[in-house]
Design a protein around this motif. Structure first.
Motif, short mmCIF file in Angstrom:
data_model
loop_
_atom_site.label_atom_id
_atom_site.label_comp_id
_atom_site.label_asym_id
_atom_site.label_seq_id
_atom_site.Cartn_x
_atom_site.Cartn_y
_atom_site.Cartn_z
N LEU A 144 -2.43 5.88 2.17
CA LEU A 144 -2.92 6.97 1.33
C LEU A 144 -2.95 8.29 2.09
N TYR A 145 -3.35 8.22 3.36
CA TYR A 145 -3.42 9.43 4.19
C TYR A 145 -2.03 10.02 4.43
N LEU B 80 -8.39 10.52 -2.41
CA LEU B 80 -9.13 9.26 -2.45
C LEU B 80 -10.56 9.52 -2.90
N ALA C 249 0.72 4.19 -2.77
CA ALA C 249 0.55 5.59 -2.37
C ALA C 249 1.67 6.47 -2.89
N VAL D 156 -2.64 11.33 -0.52
CA VAL D 156 -3.25 10.92 -1.78
C VAL D 156 -4.73 11.32 -1.78
N TYR E 277 0.82 -1.21 0.00
CA TYR E 277 0.00 0.00 0.00
C TYR E 277 0.86 1.26 0.00
N THR F 181 -3.70 10.18 -6.99
CA THR F 181 -5.15 10.01 -6.85
C THR F 181 -5.48 8.53 -7.00
N VAL F 182 -6.24 7.99 -6.06
CA VAL F 182 -6.67 6.59 -6.12
C VAL F 182 -8.19 6.54 -6.06
#
Length: 385
Positions: A332-333, A339, A300, A337, A296, A305-306
């Motif tokens: 991601l945080y 989300l 990231a 990123v 992960y 952008t995911v």
């Protein structure tokens, strides 16, 4: 593992006294945060630690003659800050980290640190080195004097057995550790196997660190949440499908959706579509197969952008999927990123019971914050650097 830093020359103590409060008040004046008594109380513990740390370093670098005139300052204690999600623990630790003039310092998310620990011990085993943890502690001390851990948690028996020995060595070498966690040390490993193996670490931590609760009543991330469901759509229906398609098309100028296979740490991860820093995937692709924090974190770092489609309502039987989703959101945080996702239920209802539901409260808080205008602006700014 860690970069070497320059030696520090300590300023006079009066130059650092009150520094963190000034930084905090500046954030309040700029309306980045709201003043809070519980945060100010915890901030004072951080300020006291900073003052004492600088006095100790100044004493260490003083001449023999100077040491005859001044009393040795009290030994520095580490600091463990715990409290509910979104109360400001990470923000306060960041204030300390940014204000601390010591160059030999590091701030790291705890999951990323444990990945490094396991990689180091694995390498030592391959080289038939038996004293991996003392060796690692010395390597860390050669690079850092202050180590800041964010989101400290224990869910794995291997981690539980490693930490006691590693932290004992770090503390003996004089490394100052600052930790944020959602739980009191006694509650870190609830329901875990062989919990008696973890009691040694708790004793080590309580002897070496002050345990401070940040008891603010509100989750401040909720105050930042956008009132518009721009990046989060529920339930899973035809509109949700159109929502995902619309965002992918608008961000990629209608690029074709062609699947891409990423090879990360010997894992093969299939993403439904990738285009110039934008990844489209699904909950099943990312959280049902056996992926981990390393996977992960790599995702990231590759995408700004995911888009994640079809997040289900997680049940007790989906504990492993919930744990992976927590790790995914953390990565991601931390990398700021953007989300975008569709889900069967509102954010607060994704996972409400079963093992790990307490830890999932942090994920809920972060998901809400990730919808806020402030987070999205920060994500955009970091993308432009």
């Amino acid at each position: 593992m860690l970069k070497k830093s320059a030696v520090f020359t300590a300023p006079r103590s009066q130059e650092s006294s009150g520094l963190l409060l000034a930084c905090y008040q500046d954030k309040v004046a700029k309306q980045h945060i709201h003043a809070n008594a519980a945060q100010l109380n915890t901030l004072q513990f951080l300020q006291n630690l900073l003052n004492n740390l600088l006095l100790n370093i100044a004493y260490e670098h003083a001449s023999t003659l100077e040491k005859l005139w001044f009393k040795r300052p009290e030994a520095c204690k580490s600091l463990y800050i715990f409290g509910g999600v979104g109360r400001g623990k990470s923000m306060l630790m960041d204030l300390f980290y940014q204000a601390c003039p010591i160059l030999q310092k590091r701030r790291v998310h705890f999951s990323a640190f444990m990945m490094e620990v396991h990689a180091f011990t694995h390498q030592c085993r391959q080289q038939h080195i038996s004293d991996a943890l003392p060796r690692l502690a010395k390597q860390i001390r050669n690079s850092v004097r202050v180590l800041c851990f964010d989101e400290f948690h224990i869910t794995d028996i291997a981690d539980a057995m490693i930490l006691g020995r590693l932290f004992t060595a770090l503390f003996e070498l004089g490394v100052i550790v600052i930790i944020t966690s959602n739980r009191h040390p006694n509650d870190l490993y609830q329901g875990g196997l062989q919990k008696e193996q973890f009691l040694f670490f708790i004793k080590v931590l309580e002897n070496a660190a002050d345990i401070v609760e940040l008891s603010a009543l509100e989750d401040f991330r909720l105050q930042q949440a956008s009132t518009h469901k721009i990046h989060y759509c529920f339930p899973l229906d035809a509109y949700a499908n159109a929502f995902i398609q619309h965002h992918f098309d608008s961000l990629t100028l209608c690029a074709p959706r062609q699947s891409v296979v990423l090879e990360i740490w010997a894992h093969h991860i299939t993403l439904e579509a990738v285009h110039k820093g934008i990844a489209l995937s699904s909950f099943d692709e990312l959280c049902v197969q056996s992926l981990g924090s390393a996977d992960y974190i790599k995702i990231a770092s590759l995408f700004h952008t995911v888009i994640i489609a079809n997040i289900p309502k997680l049940t007790v039987a989906m504990r492993n999927e919930a744990k992976r989703f927590v790790s995914l959101v953390d990565a991601l945080y931390e990398h700021k990123v953007t989300l975008i996702c569709s889900s069967a239920v509102p954010i607060i209802e994704i996972y409400t019971e079963g093992d790990g539901s307490f830890e999932f409260e942090r994920t809920v808080s972060r998901l809400i914050e990730m919808q806020s205008a402030r987070y999205l602006q920060t994500a955009l700014s970091s993308r432009q650097l």
